[in-house]
Design a protein around this motif. Structure first.
Motif, PDB file in Angstrom:
ATOM      1  N   ALA A 158      23.731  47.253 133.882  1.00  0.00           N
ATOM      2  CA  ALA A 158      23.506  45.991 133.164  1.00  0.00           C
ATOM      3  C   ALA A 158      24.310  44.869 133.795  1.00  0.00           C
ATOM      4  N   LEU A 159      25.566  45.153 134.154  1.00  0.00           N
ATOM      5  CA  LEU A 159      26.425  44.150 134.787  1.00  0.00           C
ATOM      6  C   LEU A 159      25.833  43.673 136.101  1.00  0.00           C
ATOM      7  N   PRO A 222      11.838  34.677 131.439  1.00  0.00           N
ATOM      8  CA  PRO A 222      12.808  35.482 132.200  1.00  0.00           C
ATOM      9  C   PRO A 222      14.076  35.843 131.443  1.00  0.00           C
ATOM     10  N   LEU A 223      14.569  34.944 130.591  1.00  0.00           N
ATOM     11  CA  LEU A 223      15.794  35.258 129.863  1.00  0.00           C
ATOM     12  C   LEU A 223      15.545  36.316 128.793  1.00  0.00           C
ATOM     13  N   SER A 224      14.346  36.323 128.205  1.00  0.00           N
ATOM     14  CA  SER A 224      14.009  37.379 127.252  1.00  0.00           C
ATOM     15  C   SER A 224      13.982  38.734 127.940  1.00  0.00           C
ATOM     16  N   ARG A 225      13.337  38.796 129.088  1.00  0.00           N
ATOM     17  CA  ARG A 225      13.275  40.058 129.827  1.00  0.00           C
ATOM     18  C   ARG A 225      14.681  40.545 130.184  1.00  0.00           C
ATOM     19  N   LEU A 226      15.520  39.622 130.622  1.00  0.00           N
ATOM     20  CA  LEU A 226      16.883  39.996 130.999  1.00  0.00           C
ATOM     21  C   LEU A 226      17.684  40.447 129.782  1.00  0.00           C
ATOM     22  N   ALA A 227      17.573  39.709 128.672  1.00  0.00           N
ATOM     23  CA  ALA A 227      18.309  40.082 127.456  1.00  0.00           C
ATOM     24  C   ALA A 227      17.872  41.453 126.952  1.00  0.00           C
ATOM     25  N   ASN A 228      16.568  41.706 126.980  1.00  0.00           N
ATOM     26  CA  ASN A 228      16.059  43.000 126.506  1.00  0.00           C
ATOM     27  C   ASN A 228      16.497  44.141 127.425  1.00  0.00           C
ATOM     28  N   ARG A 231      20.054  44.823 126.602  1.00  0.00           N
ATOM     29  CA  ARG A 231      20.169  45.573 125.346  1.00  0.00           C
ATOM     30  C   ARG A 231      19.851  47.050 125.558  1.00  0.00           C
ATOM     31  N   SER A 232      18.784  47.327 126.297  1.00  0.00           N
ATOM     32  CA  SER A 232      18.430  48.726 126.541  1.00  0.00           C
ATOM     33  C   SER A 232      19.534  49.455 127.285  1.00  0.00           C
ATOM     34  N   LEU A 233      20.191  48.755 128.218  1.00  0.00           N
ATOM     35  CA  LEU A 233      21.223  49.394 129.030  1.00  0.00           C
ATOM     36  C   LEU A 233      22.567  49.503 128.322  1.00  0.00           C
ATOM     37  N   GLY A 252      12.216  50.278 126.601  1.00  0.00           N
ATOM     38  CA  GLY A 252      11.593  50.140 127.918  1.00  0.00           C
ATOM     39  C   GLY A 252      12.517  49.522 128.944  1.00  0.00           C
ATOM     40  N   VAL A 253      13.629  50.206 129.237  1.00  0.00           N
ATOM     41  CA  VAL A 253      14.606  49.638 130.156  1.00  0.00           C
ATOM     42  C   VAL A 253      14.025  49.445 131.547  1.00  0.00           C
TER      43      VAL A 253
END
Length: 283
Positions: A158-159, A222-228, A231-233, A252-253
């Motif tokens: 995630a980082l 793009p920010l939604s995809r990144l935030a999700n 969260r998954s990670l 769905g990571v």
């Protein structure tokens, strides 16, 4: 008597090759980081602003925002971290505009360095600042109740994903700085496009709570995809669904991470060449 021949000075030749460019970019990165160290008010602003967002949404708005199946603080913190690092790269464009206005860019261009080093060093320095912001945000997140529930490998992934995306957004800011060239205008323009992308997303609330015409944009920006993906990670999943009643826990990571990398790659492929062209126009 023999005449002494004086050789003309040899002009400085910029370093060539990938290694030379990386060395020059490293030097410029160090210069920019030292500037931040000597301007502590900038660092305070970069850190205080996201902390204020955390406290407001955690303790003021959090009680009225539904996130079925997940505590709001668990949902909020990965999103806030994404928003914080996205906002922090506005400083990339502002810094470039300030150097242009102060004549530093002309000085850089007269030095024997790789032409790519100035922009590359700026982007690297601001990515490093974003890393500091991310670490501070994680500490604040822990204090307000956020806990990472996945493995250390997933947390590191995630980082790295967050840092890769930060670098891609920095190239957008670099292009804005080279195009507008006035620090005040660059700062305004940077937030003008970031605010709708950040707030019309899954960073703070579920897209299911938004009007139907806005949900598609909020789900796929793009920010939604990144935030999700974050969260998954970090917490193993996130609430998703067309309505609150139909909300389930999505994990769905791979999909979100791939979309995030695709967005990052697209932004770099577009705005890095545009920034390079803007740099060449300074001739």
């Amino acid at each position: 008597m023999t005449a002494t021949t004086i050789e003309p000075p040899t002009p400085d030749i910029p370093r060539s090759g990938v290694v030379g460019g990386l060395v020059d970019a490293w030097v410029i990165m160090g210069r920019n980081l030292r500037f931040y160290a000597r301007q502590p008010q900038i660092a305070v602003f970069v850190i205080i602003q996201p902390v204020m967002f955390v406290l407001l949404f955690r303790y003021v708005f959090g009680g009225s925002i539904p996130t079925p199946g997940v505590d709001y603080v668990q949902y909020l913190m990965p999103g806030i971290i994404v928003q914080s690092i996205a906002f922090s790269v506005v400083g990339t464009g502002v810094g470039i505009a300030q150097d242009l206005k102060a004549g530093m860019m002309d000085r850089f261009r007269s030095l024997p360095m790789a032409r790519s080093a100035v922009l590359g060093g700026r982007v690297l320095a601001d990515t490093a600042v974003s890393l500091v912001t991310l670490v501070v945000m994680l500490a604040v997140a822990y204090l307000v109740g956020f806990r990472i529930t996945t493995s250390a490998v997933q947390a590191v992934a995630a980082l790295l994903l967050l840092l890769a995306f930060t670098m891609s957004f920095a190239w957008v800011a670099a292009w804005i700085g080279l195009t507008l060239r006035e620090p005040e205008a660059v700062q305004s323009a940077g937030f003008v496009w970031l605010f709708p992308v950040a707030f019309a997303s899954s960073i703070f609330v579920l897209p299911a709570t938004m009007p139907s015409w806005l949900q598609a944009f909020a789900t796929h920006n793009p920010l939604s995809r990144l935030a999700n993906a974050a969260r998954s990670l970090t917490i193993g999943g996130y609430p998703c669904g067309p309505t609150l009643e139909q909300t389930t826990l999505c994990t769905g990571v791979a999909e979100d991470a791939l979309w995030s990398l695709a967005w990052a790659g697209a932004l770099v492929s577009i705005f890095l060449p545009l920034s390079a062209r803007g740099w060449q126009r300074l001739d």
